[in-house]
Design a protein around this motif. Structure first.
Motif, short mmCIF file in Angstrom:
data_model
loop_
_atom_site.label_atom_id
_atom_site.label_comp_id
_atom_site.label_asym_id
_atom_site.label_seq_id
_atom_site.Cartn_x
_atom_site.Cartn_y
_atom_site.Cartn_z
N LEU A 267 0.83 -1.21 0.00
CA LEU A 267 0.00 0.00 0.00
C LEU A 267 0.86 1.25 0.00
O LEU A 267 0.62 2.20 -0.76
CB LEU A 267 -0.93 -0.01 1.22
CG LEU A 267 -1.82 1.23 1.38
CD1 LEU A 267 -2.74 1.38 0.19
CD2 LEU A 267 -2.62 1.15 2.66
N ALA A 268 1.91 1.26 0.82
CA ALA A 268 2.78 2.44 0.88
C ALA A 268 3.49 2.67 -0.45
O ALA A 268 3.59 3.80 -0.93
CB ALA A 268 3.80 2.26 2.01
N ASP A 269 3.99 1.58 -1.05
CA ASP A 269 4.70 1.73 -2.32
C ASP A 269 3.77 2.19 -3.43
O ASP A 269 4.13 3.04 -4.25
CB ASP A 269 5.36 0.40 -2.70
CG ASP A 269 6.50 0.03 -1.76
OD1 ASP A 269 6.94 0.91 -1.00
OD2 ASP A 269 6.93 -1.13 -1.78
N LEU A 270 2.56 1.62 -3.49
CA LEU A 270 1.60 2.03 -4.52
C LEU A 270 1.16 3.47 -4.31
O LEU A 270 0.93 4.21 -5.26
CB LEU A 270 0.40 1.10 -4.52
CG LEU A 270 0.64 -0.32 -5.06
CD1 LEU A 270 -0.63 -1.15 -4.92
CD2 LEU A 270 1.08 -0.29 -6.50
N ALA A 271 1.02 3.86 -3.04
CA ALA A 271 0.66 5.25 -2.76
C ALA A 271 1.72 6.20 -3.29
O ALA A 271 1.42 7.23 -3.91
CB ALA A 271 0.47 5.45 -1.26
N ALA A 272 2.99 5.83 -3.09
CA ALA A 272 4.07 6.67 -3.59
C ALA A 272 4.06 6.75 -5.11
O ALA A 272 4.46 7.75 -5.70
CB ALA A 272 5.41 6.13 -3.10
N LEU A 273 3.57 5.69 -5.76
CA LEU A 273 3.57 5.62 -7.22
C LEU A 273 2.24 6.03 -7.83
O LEU A 273 2.03 5.83 -9.03
CB LEU A 273 3.91 4.19 -7.66
CG LEU A 273 5.35 3.76 -7.40
CD1 LEU A 273 5.47 2.25 -7.48
CD2 LEU A 273 6.30 4.43 -8.38
N ALA A 274 1.33 6.60 -7.06
CA ALA A 274 0.02 6.99 -7.59
C ALA A 274 0.12 7.87 -8.83
O ALA A 274 -0.65 7.68 -9.78
CB ALA A 274 -0.80 7.69 -6.49
N PRO A 275 1.05 8.83 -8.91
CA PRO A 275 1.15 9.62 -10.16
C PRO A 275 1.46 8.77 -11.39
O PRO A 275 1.01 9.08 -12.49
CB PRO A 275 2.30 10.60 -9.86
CG PRO A 275 2.37 10.68 -8.38
CD PRO A 275 2.00 9.32 -7.89
#
Length: 894
Positions: free
Chosen positions: A853-861
């Motif tokens: 979740l944290a990694d995907l959040a960082a990659l949201a753009p």
């Protein structure tokens, strides 16, 4: 029986009472599932709505003048929302359990303040009411599914549960892999499957406070207001002043959604000044630089790199308006946002010059995937101006998946209205079938009453029963459960048995268990053996175990009864993945035997190509011998190539050498090219340069390029020079552009720029507008990459991604990925991004849920860049749940 004489509303219920009961029922259901699996696999609002409807129907059926006071008393006292009563109700769905009706009667008597002597009567009423309610609950497909899972979970032993968990993990992995293979269009599904898989594998998905808040702050743009407020409050209480300042900078620009929203810059400055310890100046600089773009800064002028500008100028010079629209559509997504409106305006103007309605609709239908939301209304208006109903329906349908949710119903309504004006049942049916796939983005039509009503109205305006059945079959996934029985009934009106089979296959996954048996019967009624076999295979997975085995046996018998040998072979091959080991062996034996008896060599070759991946090792020698009985080289080599990867080492090299020798011996140039291109992907390494030597004798550049393109991925460095020389020698300009672009992924960086410039020069010289537009459409993706350092940047970001994933500390990895994402979205286009994304998924699927979740959040753009705003939204929807898990984890720790 008498109850309190208190005057009550004569209505049986009110909305609040029903809502409270539904909420309590779903809450009770959720406690029967471990962890958060209930929220992962079921939608609470859907279940509440289904229970609401079931309870209302039960109250209507149970209500009589005599027992109306009883029902009023139970509702008024919220008896149906009592957890103990719900627990007793759920016993009706658990194996070997029965509700304790005397206990229920005692509770009701106490609640209603009635004489204890009427308890036996109350027990009878409770049993009647519970059974009526259970019957209504079973009528709902959504509730039936969750109740079935409860029953199954209670029925399984521990080892069976372990086996079921293992199977579930395999299913989730397969779903993720299938979505990745399907490409960027399934990005939302990929994210959902990835998160579900990691949550399934992670017994403790709660994250640390810092980790969780960093994840949610990165998702601030997607969070609902209540979650945003909760995250802000938690961040504001952080003890670490550096982390508090850093996360406030991420949240501040999005807090404008809140009432009494603070000024973003003032909020961050206040946090910096309020720190009890001096903050690192580098941190303050980073925070304010990150915040600056979200303040009201003036827009910068973006000029296009020379290559991209030349492509844009070349597209604008195309005279044929339809071709110009098609080329502009391909180019738009590769332009910077500041230049996209200009190109879109040119496309709209060109479309206005197209006089033929269908041609205009087809040209405009290329635009929606690349169209910013602010242009959607204009495109809808242009669709409304198209007079020919077939053309208008086509354009509006293709727009639906790319429109905002509030505009989708308008497009669907317009498309259905246009279809209703189409003359002729067959033409109207065809238009509905073409529209059906685009409805998927809107979800089931049962949630859109107007859309469902309009769709059914148009469908039933088709007088021919067979055509109406075909339309129904296409629309099945989007209809309400109540219409499935009707759809299954009218499916029998399709006279073409292959169309009936295809319709049944489309219908089967959506049928409730009681209708699956009916679908099995419909499949058996199909007279043609080929269609019957495929229909049985389509229905079988949804039957009970015994019925499924019977269906597969029937399908096997039907396949063996197919008279045409080639069709029999194809049917048997289609069956093999679904058969038991014994039946599979027999099916493969029968298929290989039938292949051997095919007289037509081309058919025999095609059959061996399809059969090769399924054959058992002991069958390979016979299959190879059968391939060598094919005398025509162009038919033999595809069969040999298909078998080659599965052969042992010794025959593999010998067979490949035979193919190269054959290519050397045959005379026509296109024969040599076809043989070598067919064998190239599976050719052993030691024979590749020998094949190149044979290709040297092909004297037509286009045929020679056909071979070199197939061999180039095997040894790009050794072959790129000769391939480039051959591509330049292709005489036809359009074919020369294609040849040059085929080489682009395989040549060194210093050659790629020159190659793309050559391809552009060739495209500009193509005289035919349609061919020139096609060439520009193929060049468009490269236009975004054609800067002095673009491809080197892509390679650099790939190395940077690998470095991010090597970080041992999860918080550090998420921070690094966030920094990478900011550069990523500036430098790479969606196609290049997807290459890195696939590499990233392979890593993330093995990580704990909270870290994913944290990694995907960082990659949201990056997810947004790849064309799926909803992918980032999926993560955001998990955010509040993540915050709750964090709160629970902290409470437990304290």
């Amino acid at each position: 029986m008498s109850v309190s004489n208190e005057r009550r509303n004569p209505r049986i219920h009110n909305t609040q009472q029903i809502a409270t009961a539904a909420e309590a029922f779903v809450e009770a259901l959720s406690t029967l599932f471990p962890g958060d699996t209930f929220d992962q696999f079921f939608h609470g609002d859907t279940l509440r709505g289904a229970y609401w409807a079931a309870l209302e129907q039960t109250l209507k059926r149970h209500s009589t003048p005599e027992n109306q006071p009883l029902l009023l008393g139970l509702l008024g006292g919220q008896a149906l929302a009592n957890p103990r009563m719900i627990e007793e109700l759920l016993k009706l769905f658990l194996p070997g359990q029965t509700p304790d009706y005397p206990l229920i009667a005692a509770y009701w008597a106490d609640l209603l303040d009635v004489d204890g002597q009427v308890a036996p009567r109350l027990a009878q009423e409770a049993e009647r009411f519970f059974n009526l309610l259970a019957g209504e609950l079973r009528q709902s497909a959504d509730l039936r599914r969750v109740l079935y899972h409860i029953a199954q979970a209670r029925h399984l032993e521990i080892d069976d549960l372990d086996k079921a968990a293992s199977t579930k993990e395999q299913d989730l992995r397969r779903l993720l892999e299938a979505a990745i293979i399907n490409g960027p269009s399934t990005l939302t599904l990929q994210v959902r499957h990835l998160m579900t898989l990691t949550a399934w594998n992670d017994a403790t998905p709660a994250a640390s406070e810092a980790h969780a808040l960093t994840s949610l702050a990165n998702l601030a743009v997607h969070l609902p207001v209540d979650a945003l407020q909760a995250v802000w409050e938690r961040v504001d209480r952080l003890a670490d002043p550096a982390l508090r300042v850093s996360l406030l900078a991420k949240l501040a620009p999005h807090l404008r959604q809140l009432e009494d929203a603070p000024d973003p810059l003032a909020l961050v400055q206040e946090a910096i000044l309020a720190s009890d310890i001096p903050l690192d100046p580098a941190l303050i600089v980073d925070v304010l630089i990150e915040l600056a773009p979200h303040l009201d800064a003036p827009a910068r002028d973006h000029t296009l790199p020379p290559f991209r500008q030349r492509v844009l100028d070349g597209v604008r010079a195309i005279q044929d308006p339809a071709s110009r629209v098609r080329a502009l559509s391909a180019l738009i997504q590769n332009l910077p946002p500041q230049r996209q409106p200009e190109a879109i305006t040119w496309a709209f103007e060109a479309a206005g010059d197209i006089t033929h309605d269908m041609s205009r609709a087809m040209a405009l239908s290329d635009l929606p995937p690349n169209l910013p939301p602010e242009f959607h209304m204009r495109l809808l208006s242009m669709a409304d101006d198209i007079e020919t109903p077939e053309a208008r329906a086509l354009l509006l349908g293709r727009m639906i998946p790319h429109l905002a949710a509030d505009l989708q119903p308008q497009a669907l309504s317009g498309a259905l209205e246009a279809i209703d004006r189409i003359a002729g049942d067959e033409a109207r049916t065809t238009a509905l079938i073409q529209l059906a796939p685009f409805i998927e983005s809107m979800g089931p039509l049962r949630y859109l009453p107007d859309g469902l009503h309009d769709t059914l109205s148009v469908t039933f305006s088709i007088e021919d029963k067979g055509e109406r059945a075909r339309a129904f079959a296409a629309l099945v996934p989007y209809l309400s459960p109540e219409l499935l029985r009707e759809a299954l009934h009218i499916l029998r009106d399709i006279t073409n048995e292959h169309e009936r089979m295809a319709a049944l296959a489309r219908l089967a996954p959506h049928l409730p268990p009681d209708l699956q048996v009916v679908a099995y019967t419909v499949a058996q009624e199909i007279r043609g053996a080929n269609a019957r076999a495929h229909a049985l295979v389509a229905v079988a997975p949804y039957l009970s175990l015994n019925a499924r085995n019977q269906a597969m046996g029937d399908a096997m018998a039907a396949a063996l009864a197919i008279h045409a040998r080639f069709d029999r072979i194809m049917a048997l091959i289609d069956l093999t993945p679904h058969l038991s080991e014994n039946l599979r062996r027999r099916a493969l034996y029968e298929a290989l035997t039938a292949t051997r008896s095919l007289r037509d060599e081309a058919e025999r070759s095609r059959a061996l190509v399809v059969l090769a991946p399924h054959l058992m090792p002991e069958q390979l020698p016979d299959a190879l011998a059968d391939a060598y009985t094919i005398l025509e080289p162009l038919d033999r080599i595809p069969a040999v190539s298909a078998l080659l990867p599965y052969l042992p080492e010794e025959p593999r090299l010998r067979v490949a050498q035979d193919a190269v020798n054959l290519a050397q011996a045959v005379k026509p140039a296109h024969y040599k090219a076809s043989i070598l291109a067919s064998i190239a992907p599976v050719l052993p390494e030691e024979l590749i340069m020998q094949a190149v030597g044979v290709a040297d004798y092909i004297n037509t550049p286009y045929d020679q390029m056909h071979v070199l393109s197939a061999l180039l991925p095997r040894q790009p460095e050794a072959l790129h020079d000769v391939a480039l020389e051959t591509a330049r020698a292709v005489p036809n300009r359009y074919q020369r552009v294609n040849a040059l672009l085929e080489l682009a992924p395989h040549v060194p960086q210093n050659v790629r720029h020159q190659l793309l410039d050559e391809a552009l020069d060739e495209a500009l010289g193509i005289p035919d507008d349609y061919d020139r537009a096609s060439a520009f459409a193929q060049l468009a993706p490269y236009s975004a990459a054609q800067t002095d350092v673009q491809n080197q940047q892509q390679d650099a970001l790939g190395f940077a991604l690998d470095a991010c994933l090597e970080a041992d500390i999860p918080e550090e990895r998420a921070l690094l990925l966030g920094r990478l994402a900011r550069v990523w979205v500036e430098l790479l286009n969606p196609a290049q991004s997807y290459t890195l994304w696939r590499r990233l998924v392979g890593f993330l699927r093995t990580q704990p849920y909270a870290e994913v979740l944290a990694d995907l959040a960082a990659l949201a753009p990056v997810l947004t860049l790849m064309g799926s705003l909803t992918a980032a939204d999926v993560i955001a929807l998990m955010g509040p749940q993540h915050l709750r898990m964090m709160e629970q984890s902290l409470s437990a720790a304290n």
